[in-house]
Structures are given as C-alpha cells and as structure tokens.
Design an enzyme around this catalytic site. Sequence first.
Site, PDB file in Angstrom:
ATOM      1  N   GLU A 103      31.275  32.748  42.990  1.00 40.63           N
ATOM      2  CA  GLU A 103      32.214  33.521  42.181  1.00 40.63           C
ATOM      3  C   GLU A 103      33.590  32.866  42.183  1.00 40.63           C
ATOM      4  OE1 GLU A 103      32.733  35.636  40.076  1.00 40.63           O
ATOM      5  OE2 GLU A 103      31.719  37.552  40.352  1.00 40.63           O
ATOM      6  N   ASP A 104      34.344  33.094  41.116  1.00 43.66           N
ATOM      7  CA  ASP A 104      35.739  32.657  41.121  1.00 43.66           C
ATOM      8  C   ASP A 104      36.575  33.624  41.949  1.00 43.66           C
ATOM      9  OD1 ASP A 104      35.234  34.667  39.286  1.00 43.66           O
ATOM     10  OD2 ASP A 104      36.679  33.958  37.804  1.00 43.66           O
ATOM     11  N   PHE A 156      47.638  39.804  39.541  1.00 46.76           N
ATOM     12  CA  PHE A 156      46.759  39.138  38.586  1.00 46.76           C
ATOM     13  C   PHE A 156      46.999  37.628  38.598  1.00 46.76           C
ATOM     14  CE2 PHE A 156      45.431  37.748  34.340  1.00 46.76           C
ATOM     15  CZ  PHE A 156      44.141  38.258  34.336  1.00 46.76           C
TER      16      PHE A 156
HETATM   17  P1  5GP Z   1      35.605  42.993  40.305  1.00 53.23           P
HETATM   18  O1  5GP Z   1      36.726  44.005  40.220  1.00 53.23           O
HETATM   19  O2  5GP Z   1      34.349  43.541  39.698  1.00 53.23           O
HETATM   20  O3  5GP Z   1      35.420  42.486  41.703  1.00 53.23           O
HETATM   21  O4  5GP Z   1      36.063  41.761  39.458  1.00 53.23           O
HETATM   22  C1  5GP Z   1      35.724  41.685  38.124  1.00 53.23           C
HETATM   23  C2  5GP Z   1      36.150  40.413  37.490  1.00 53.23           C
HETATM   24  O5  5GP Z   1      37.507  40.575  37.170  1.00 53.23           O
HETATM   25  C3  5GP Z   1      36.119  39.126  38.253  1.00 53.23           C
HETATM   26  O6  5GP Z   1      34.881  38.511  38.243  1.00 53.23           O
HETATM   27  C4  5GP Z   1      37.095  38.314  37.428  1.00 53.23           C
HETATM   28  O7  5GP Z   1      36.466  37.781  36.299  1.00 53.23           O
HETATM   29  C5  5GP Z   1      38.096  39.352  37.026  1.00 53.23           C
HETATM   30  N1  5GP Z   1      39.304  39.347  37.852  1.00 53.23           N
HETATM   31  C6  5GP Z   1      39.610  40.056  38.960  1.00 53.23           C
HETATM   32  N2  5GP Z   1      40.823  39.777  39.423  1.00 53.23           N
HETATM   33  C7  5GP Z   1      41.318  38.848  38.573  1.00 53.23           C
HETATM   34  C8  5GP Z   1      42.555  38.112  38.508  1.00 53.23           C
HETATM   35  O8  5GP Z   1      43.484  38.235  39.324  1.00 53.23           O
HETATM   36  N3  5GP Z   1      42.676  37.239  37.474  1.00 53.23           N
HETATM   37  C9  5GP Z   1      41.717  37.046  36.545  1.00 53.23           C
HETATM   38  N4  5GP Z   1      41.954  36.160  35.578  1.00 53.23           N
HETATM   39  N5  5GP Z   1      40.560  37.705  36.580  1.00 53.23           N
HETATM   40  C10 5GP Z   1      40.352  38.582  37.593  1.00 53.23           C
HETATM   41 MG    MG Z   2      34.165  36.588  37.367  1.00 55.98          MG
END
Ligand code: 5GP
Ligand code: MG
Length: 370
Positions: A103-104, A156
């Site tokens: 994952e990123d 973010f």
């Molecule tokens: P989750 O909240 O389900 O863990 O994350 C969902 C998705 O939100 C991640 O896979 C990623 O694509 C996006 N995401 C979460 N935090 C960030 C952030 O700080 N920057 C960006 N560009 N995407 C984010």
């Molecule tokens: Mg992602």
Amino acid sequence: MDKIIKLHDKSFSPFISKEKIENEISRVARQINKDYQGKKPLLVGILNGSILFFSDLLKQLDIECEVAFLRVSSYKGTETTGNVKKVLGLDKDINNTDVIIVEDIVDTGITLENIFKDLSSNNPKSLKVATLLFKPKAYTKNYPIDYVGFEVGNEFLVGYGLDYDEIGRNLDEIYIIKENTMHNIILFGPPGAGKGTQSELIQAKYNLTHLSTGDMFRFHMKNDTALGKKAKEYMEAGNLVPDELVIKMIENKLDESNNSKGYIFDGFPRTTDQAIALDELLSKKGSQINSMIALEVEEDELVKRLLLRGQESQRKDDQDESIIRNRMVVYNKETAPLKDFYSNQDKFIGVNGLGTIEEINERINEAIDA
Ligand code: 5GP
Ligand code: MG
C-alpha cells in the site's frame, strides 16, 4: 523560500525528501528479504497510489517473488469517503501463497480491511501488509501493519504515487498540505482617509506586517535609489507609479518577510491589474486576501485634512490643493473599480472614516473580527 507547489486549489510544502524515502524503502526491503528467505511471496500492489513504492521496493528485493495488482478507490478530494470500491480484481490464485499487500498509505484502515477480508477468503498461506506511509492516529482497525516506511500525522499528503484529485502522483518526494493561516487585509481609501495611522494600530493589535507602497517609495526617493528616481516624477505630479514597478517592489517585500502572520496592504493594490498580480503573489504562498477594508470620507473633508498635513510635514503632494484634487480624480477613476473587484469576491467592507482615531479604529477592528 521553501518550494511550495500548487495542485488544483491547494498548496503543499515539501515534507519527506527523496533521500529519506529511499532510505526507508531500503530498510523495509532488507526486512522483507530477511523474513521471506526461502519463500516465494506474491506482492499485491494496491493501485493506483502504490505504483512508485511498489516498483522501488520490488527493485530491492533479492528473493524470488511474483507480482499482482488490485485496484480500489475510496477518496474524493482530501477526504476519505469510507466507501471502498473494488474496481479491478486479482487475476492470480493465491491459495496457499505467502501474500504481501503493498500500500502507499494506510489511513483509517477501511480500505485495508476490505482488501484483507477479500484476500483472506481465498486461503493464502500468510497475509502481511507493507505500507510506505501509516497514519496511526487515524487508524481504526486491528489488523497488524507489518512493514511501515513512515508513521505520519493526519495531514493530507501528496506525491510519490499519492494524488490530490488524480494529480501529483508523479512528484518524486512527498508534500504536505499547507493550511492557510495568514491573514491579509487591504486598507483602502482615498488619500487623507487615515490609512497610515490606522495601519499602525491594526499592525500592533493583530501582529501583521504593514506594507505601505507610499512609504516604500518615499524611502527610495529619500535615499535616491534607482527605484526612487523612477518613482519620483510620477508621485510628485500626483500620478500613479506604473504597475510593474509597484508589483516588483511588493514581491521583494513579501519574499523578505516570509514568516509573517499576514499583511496590511496600504496604498496597494491601486489598479485591477495590481490586484490580479497580488492574488498571484499570495497564491504562491498558499494564501489570499481576506478582506478589503475601505475608509469612506467625503472629498472636502479629505482636502482639509491633507492641507493640514502638508503644513506639518514636508510632503510636496500635500501642500497644493490642485495636486490634492488631482489625486482624488485619479483615485476615483483608477482605484475605485477595485471596490467592484473585491465586492464580487465578497471581500469588500466599507467603514465610516469620520470621527476620532479611536472611533475609526474600533470600527475597523469590528470589521476584521467579523
Ligand atoms: P483508508 O482511510 O481506507 O485507510 O485510506 C483510503 C485511501 O485514502 C488510501 O488508500 C489512499 O489512497 C487515500 N489516502 C489516505 N490518506 C491520504 C493522504 O494523506 N493523501 C492522499 N493523497 N491519499 C490518502
Ligand atoms: Mg491507496
């Protein structure tokens, strides 16, 4: 000035450098090489965000491994929707396979939970998670995150695969969103309305930097600088100094006072072109004009005040009524359209400029606080 970038409507500043990213990926790769010795793991990259992390990590693995991808999406703008859509499924059988999810970023963990459930139902031999970025304060799940590049706060981030509404993925380092904390005011009004006096009071109360183009030009003229010589002929005739001279001078001042909490612009912008240029300069700093406060005073009262000031100071442009009247004509013709410019953005506030200094200041403070 640090390298601020703009994506769509938001500004971002550098957060994690290329070198740091490389170092942490190497550390994660070493750990995976060690943990998976003699095994043949399948790396499952989660599209689109993990592309760069995935490939940089993969290059540093010296174990035998295979790759596959899953595409999910759940974000809109800078907020998670909490609603994970699987767009593209896995085309590999993972039964009895050691799987590493790549994952990123793991934020709330909602995406990861969905992927975890989906993959677990296909009976992998083991299922681990590697993520470049992890937001522990936002994480609401209990799945262990086995390999983490960086733990970060809830702000973010963009770059290195991460997007803001689909752009910014190609940046080779990670940027953090820049919250706009500056407060910028234009103090507006005809010559003699009391802008200088009131600016000093606002500056003291709100800790803002006062930028008076008139004072700056007078400083240059007094010291006979190149800029001063150019400005002199315009100012002494009661005319406006050309836009490019003023804008350049303001730009230099903004760069000098980089950590300011905000500015009071006094005597600038004076034309719509200057206002547009100012928007651009502030936007480079991730900021904007909050309000234009206009001191409203009738012309005859202004002439009276200026002639009085002309007696007390050496300002040539305050000593001659015809020059004063010309400044009013110029003000009305060229500067008044700015009222429309800022009214259209709902930033214009008119303040009654008659009364004692304290009374007027009181009215201005109310306008700023509102
Ligand atoms: P989750 O909240 O389900 O863990 O994350 C969902 C998705 O939100 C991640 O896979 C990623 O694509 C996006 N995401 C979460 N935090 C960030 C952030 O700080 N920057 C960006 N560009 N995407 C984010
Ligand atoms: Mg992602």
